[in-house]
Write a protein that holds these residues in place. Structure first.
Motif, mmCIF file in Angstrom:
data_model
loop_
_atom_site.group_PDB
_atom_site.id
_atom_site.type_symbol
_atom_site.label_atom_id
_atom_site.label_comp_id
_atom_site.label_asym_id
_atom_site.label_seq_id
_atom_site.Cartn_x
_atom_site.Cartn_y
_atom_site.Cartn_z
ATOM 1 N N GLY A 222 42.781 35.947 34.946
ATOM 2 C CA GLY A 222 43.352 36.252 36.247
ATOM 3 C C GLY A 222 42.982 37.634 36.729
ATOM 4 N N VAL A 223 43.497 37.983 37.895
ATOM 5 C CA VAL A 223 43.248 39.298 38.475
ATOM 6 C C VAL A 223 43.880 40.361 37.594
ATOM 7 C CG1 VAL A 223 43.685 40.753 40.484
ATOM 8 C CG2 VAL A 223 43.137 38.339 40.799
ATOM 9 N N GLY A 224 43.158 41.474 37.410
ATOM 10 C CA GLY A 224 43.676 42.583 36.620
ATOM 11 C C GLY A 224 43.660 42.333 35.129
ATOM 12 N N GLY A 225 42.845 41.380 34.671
ATOM 13 C CA GLY A 225 42.768 41.110 33.243
ATOM 14 C C GLY A 225 43.849 40.187 32.719
ATOM 15 N N ARG A 226 44.735 39.711 33.587
ATOM 16 C CA ARG A 226 45.801 38.802 33.155
ATOM 17 C C ARG A 226 45.220 37.438 32.803
ATOM 18 N NH1 ARG A 226 48.554 34.913 36.304
ATOM 19 N NH2 ARG A 226 50.490 34.189 35.349
ATOM 20 N N CYS A 227 45.595 36.940 31.646
ATOM 21 C CA CYS A 227 45.180 35.600 31.241
ATOM 22 C C CYS A 227 46.375 34.659 31.383
ATOM 23 C CB CYS A 227 44.676 35.592 29.804
ATOM 24 S SG CYS A 227 43.158 36.560 29.565
ATOM 25 N N PHE A 228 46.120 33.470 31.817
ATOM 26 C CA PHE A 228 47.205 32.512 32.006
ATOM 27 C C PHE A 228 46.709 31.107 31.720
ATOM 28 C CE2 PHE A 228 44.977 32.870 35.991
ATOM 29 C CZ PHE A 228 44.919 31.581 36.481
ATOM 30 N N ARG A 229 47.665 30.259 31.383
ATOM 31 C CA ARG A 229 47.359 28.854 31.126
ATOM 32 C C ARG A 229 47.467 28.056 32.418
ATOM 33 N NH1 ARG A 229 51.601 28.424 26.329
ATOM 34 N NH2 ARG A 229 52.544 29.991 27.693
ATOM 35 N N ALA A 230 46.567 27.117 32.594
ATOM 36 C CA ALA A 230 46.519 26.359 33.843
ATOM 37 C C ALA A 230 46.116 24.920 33.559
ATOM 38 C CB ALA A 230 45.532 26.989 34.819
ATOM 39 N N LEU A 231 46.512 24.031 34.483
ATOM 40 C CA LEU A 231 46.066 22.638 34.456
ATOM 41 C C LEU A 231 44.916 22.484 35.441
ATOM 42 C CD1 LEU A 231 49.451 20.676 34.340
ATOM 43 C CD2 LEU A 231 47.898 21.178 32.456
ATOM 44 N N VAL A 232 43.774 22.048 34.951
ATOM 45 C CA VAL A 232 42.563 21.917 35.764
ATOM 46 C C VAL A 232 42.263 20.438 35.968
ATOM 47 C CG1 VAL A 232 40.108 22.479 35.955
ATOM 48 C CG2 VAL A 232 41.681 24.091 34.857
ATOM 49 N N SER A 233 42.128 20.029 37.227
ATOM 50 C CA SER A 233 41.706 18.670 37.559
ATOM 51 C C SER A 233 40.567 18.764 38.571
ATOM 52 C CB SER A 233 42.867 17.849 38.134
ATOM 53 O OG SER A 233 43.397 18.481 39.291
ATOM 54 N N GLY A 234 39.674 17.785 38.553
ATOM 55 C CA GLY A 234 38.516 17.848 39.444
ATOM 56 C C GLY A 234 37.954 16.479 39.747
ATOM 57 N N VAL A 235 37.186 16.405 40.842
ATOM 58 C CA VAL A 235 36.541 15.161 41.255
ATOM 59 C C VAL A 235 35.239 15.514 41.960
ATOM 60 C CG1 VAL A 235 37.780 15.105 43.451
ATOM 61 C CG2 VAL A 235 36.868 12.982 42.509
ATOM 62 N N THR A 236 34.230 14.689 41.784
ATOM 63 C CA THR A 236 32.952 14.930 42.429
ATOM 64 C C THR A 236 33.011 14.505 43.890
ATOM 65 O OG1 THR A 236 32.141 12.770 41.697
ATOM 66 C CG2 THR A 236 31.649 14.659 40.294
ATOM 67 N N VAL A 237 32.380 15.273 44.763
ATOM 68 C CA VAL A 237 32.293 14.969 46.189
ATOM 69 C C VAL A 237 30.847 15.143 46.619
ATOM 70 C CG1 VAL A 237 34.675 15.592 46.721
ATOM 71 C CG2 VAL A 237 32.923 17.343 46.777
ATOM 72 N N THR A 238 30.446 14.408 47.659
ATOM 73 C CA THR A 238 29.071 14.476 48.154
ATOM 74 C C THR A 238 29.045 15.242 49.469
ATOM 75 O OG1 THR A 238 28.545 12.356 47.121
ATOM 76 C CG2 THR A 238 27.052 13.144 48.832
ATOM 77 N N ASP A 239 28.200 16.256 49.540
ATOM 78 C CA ASP A 239 28.077 17.041 50.761
ATOM 79 C C ASP A 239 27.404 16.197 51.844
ATOM 80 O OD1 ASP A 239 26.299 19.120 52.495
ATOM 81 O OD2 ASP A 239 28.149 20.072 51.807
ATOM 82 N N MET A 240 28.014 16.142 53.040
ATOM 83 C CA MET A 240 27.518 15.286 54.112
ATOM 84 C C MET A 240 26.178 15.759 54.643
ATOM 85 S SD MET A 240 29.751 12.968 54.280
ATOM 86 C CE MET A 240 29.252 12.153 55.792
ATOM 87 N N ASP A 241 25.902 17.050 54.549
ATOM 88 C CA ASP A 241 24.644 17.574 55.101
ATOM 89 C C ASP A 241 23.518 17.535 54.081
ATOM 90 O OD1 ASP A 241 25.926 18.111 57.525
ATOM 91 O OD2 ASP A 241 26.613 20.066 56.815
ATOM 92 N N SER A 242 23.752 18.161 52.924
ATOM 93 C CA SER A 242 22.679 18.266 51.928
ATOM 94 C C SER A 242 22.615 17.063 50.991
ATOM 95 C CB SER A 242 22.878 19.531 51.092
ATOM 96 O OG SER A 242 24.111 19.478 50.373
ATOM 97 N N ARG A 243 23.666 16.209 51.001
ATOM 98 C CA ARG A 243 23.765 15.045 50.117
ATOM 99 C C ARG A 243 23.819 15.446 48.649
ATOM 100 N NH1 ARG A 243 25.949 11.707 52.973
ATOM 101 N NH2 ARG A 243 25.459 10.125 51.394
ATOM 102 N N GLU A 244 24.128 16.707 48.364
ATOM 103 C CA GLU A 244 24.262 17.154 46.987
ATOM 104 C C GLU A 244 25.668 16.841 46.479
ATOM 105 O OE1 GLU A 244 23.330 21.245 46.724
ATOM 106 O OE2 GLU A 244 21.201 20.990 47.164
ATOM 107 N N ARG A 245 25.775 16.613 45.163
ATOM 108 C CA ARG A 245 27.071 16.310 44.549
ATOM 109 C C ARG A 245 27.716 17.601 44.084
ATOM 110 N NH1 ARG A 245 26.980 11.559 40.301
ATOM 111 N NH2 ARG A 245 29.209 11.737 40.726
ATOM 112 N N ASN A 246 28.847 17.937 44.702
ATOM 113 C CA ASN A 246 29.623 19.102 44.320
ATOM 114 C C ASN A 246 30.894 18.648 43.604
ATOM 115 O OD1 ASN A 246 27.718 20.773 45.590
ATOM 116 N ND2 ASN A 246 28.742 20.547 47.560
ATOM 117 N N VAL A 247 31.688 19.604 43.168
ATOM 118 C CA VAL A 247 32.923 19.294 42.442
ATOM 119 C C VAL A 247 34.082 20.017 43.116
ATOM 120 C CG1 VAL A 247 34.086 19.266 40.210
ATOM 121 C CG2 VAL A 247 31.598 19.124 40.304
#
Length: 500
Positions: A222-247
């Protein structure tokens, strides 16, 4: 010619002439209908049929008229030469009618296809004309809908309390919402924010293979060197212009929730152990008192220089040590009210440092104080607070191997709470050790140098005062204990506080 055949002659002659008239009339009628409805292939077919039949009618009627005239004039031989030609013309006209009928079947199929395509083209033309007339309106409505949708999702993106970020397939950050900017020490790559890089690679592999990942716990910077536990979730998405797969990642800070759960578990565990300790301590304390009393009586009656008196002194020493351990257990388990009164925190700290600083400095440890100005009075038992601070400072001295520093810091957290932090530059603790430091009899010191009750007793004292005690520790970087105590106006109002 005989007189009786004359009516037949008249009928044949008049019928042939009428046949020519009617056939030409029908042909003319079909020409008119074909001219009025040029697109109707049926009229074209009937036109050809009428033309062929008119030729047949003219040929046959003309042949009959010529035949009757030649027979009337008694030129029978001439008709014999003309008759084959008249029959040939009649045959050709029937062949023409048959050919037209056979050809028309194919023409009819093609015409149906042409008409079907024409209707489709007309319908498409009408739709295009409608779109052309309403294009500007449709574009305006679609643009407005897109603007509303974009505004809605932009608002969700900006106002979300959870951290939302968009990255490339390799983890480079493309977009980050304000909540993420406030909590994350942002860099060029999402992977740089993970304390353990292997956790990031495992998350990216799962997203790449399955297209999404559910709530996965990870430690982030985190900011200032703070470490913290977090829940991370993600999904792939396709950019409408470049057609590249982002997350698209969503990160939820659960450090406070997990800390609260751990504190609740610790409290429940200590409460259970406290009840058990109280019973055991009372049961052990009575026999120890009897042993100590008889030992002291025997010691008085023994000779001063005898070995018996030395043995009794050893027994007395160890019984007193046992009673101190039992007394610590009772202090840990005791829930009765302390002798609390209004007092200042700084004099208590100065008194504690007066006899602990010397020992620390002899070990090459420098004690640095950063006392906040104008702290409000606390509502506490000064002797109990001294006991807590002594435990924390002695533990800090033991945690430093060689030279180091101990920082004692105080400050105010509003009108209802003050805090004192004892931080060292020692070896620190891992997560497993940190989760057990308040357990009774748990110690990392060598056997015989500690009972494992110091922090347990300190925890009970702070809780009895309506306060909180937090710990932050990183292996190799030291440990910081923070004690939160209520002020005179804030006693009994303290609650959970976020780890510093």
């Amino acid at each position: 010619m005989i007189v009786s055949s004359f009516p037949i002659f008249i009928v044949d002659l008049v019928g042939s002439m009428l046949m020519i008239v009617f056939s030409l009339f029908c042909f003319g009628r079909m020409v008119r209908l074909t001219t009025l409805e040029k697109e109707n292939i049926l009229w074209t077919y009937l036109l050809f049929v009428c033309a062929a039949l008119s030729i047949f009618a003219v040929s046959r009627s003309a042949g009959h008229i010529l035949k009757q005239l030649l027979l009337f004039l008694n030129f029978t031989g001439v008709w014999g030469h003309i008759r084959p030609f008249s029959g040939s013309v009649n045959t050709l006209t029937f062949i023409l009618v048959a050919s037209v009928t056979v050809f028309f079947e194919r023409v009819w199929v093609i015409n149906r296809a042409i008409l079907r395509d024409r209707r489709a083209l007309r319908q498409a033309h009408e739709e295009l004309s409608w779109l052309n007339r309403n294009l500007e309106k449709l574009v305006g409505e679609r643009t407005e809908a897109l603007a509303v949708s974009e505004k809605k999702y932009r608002r969700m993106f900006e106002l979300s309390e959870d951290m939302i970020l968009v990255t490339t397939g390799k983890g480079n950050i493309l977009a980050l919402n304000p909540a993420g900017g406030k909590r994350l020490d942002t860099g060029a790559s999402f992977g740089d924010l993970f304390v353990d890089g292997d956790e990031f690679h495992a998350i990216m592999e799962t997203v790449s293979g399955e297209g999404r990942i559910g709530n996965t716990e990870a430690a982030l910077k985190g900011v200032g060197g703070r470490c913290f536990r977090a829940l991370v979730s993600g999904v792939t998405v396709t950019d409408m212009d470049s057609r590249e797969r982002n997350v698209l990642f969503m990160v939820r800070d659960v450090e406070e929730t997990l800390t609260m759960r751990e504190q609740m578990a610790t409290t429940e565990k200590l409460a259970a152990v406290g009840e058990l300790s109280a019973g055991v301590a009372h049961e052990v304390n009575n026999p120890l008192g009897i042993i100590l009393g008889y030992t002291q009586l025997l010691k008085r009656s023994a000779e001063d220089e005898s070995s018996l008196k030395e043995d009794l002194s050893v027994i007395e020493k160890h019984v007193i040590g046992c009673k101190k351990v039992v007394e610590s257990l009772l202090n840990f388990a005791r829930s009765g009210p302390s002798e609390k009164q209004a007092c200042h925190l700084h004099p208590i700290i100065e008194e504690v440092l007066a006899f602990t600083r010397h020992q620390a400095e002899m070990d090459g440890i420098q004690v640095i104080t950063e006392l906040g100005p104008d702290l409000p009075e606390i509502h506490a038992d000064a002797e109990k607070v001294k006991q807590v601070l002594i435990n924390l400072i002695i533990n800090a001295v033991h945690a430093i191997d060689g030279q180091g520093e101990i920082h004692v810091t105080t400050g105010s957290e509003g009108p209802e709470t003050v805090f004192v932090t004892v931080a060292d530059t020692g070896s620190g603790m891992d997560a497993e050790t940190r989760s057990r430091i308040f357990d009774p009899f748990f110690t990392t010191k060598p056997t015989g140098t500690g009972t494992g009750l110091g922090l347990s007793v300190s925890y009970g004292i702070v809780k009895n005062h309506g306060g909180e005690i937090d710990v932050i520790s990183t292996p190799g970087k030291g440990t910081a204990f923070t004690v939160h105590l209520p002020t005179v106006g804030g006693e009994g109002k303290s609650g959970h506080r976020e780890n510093r």
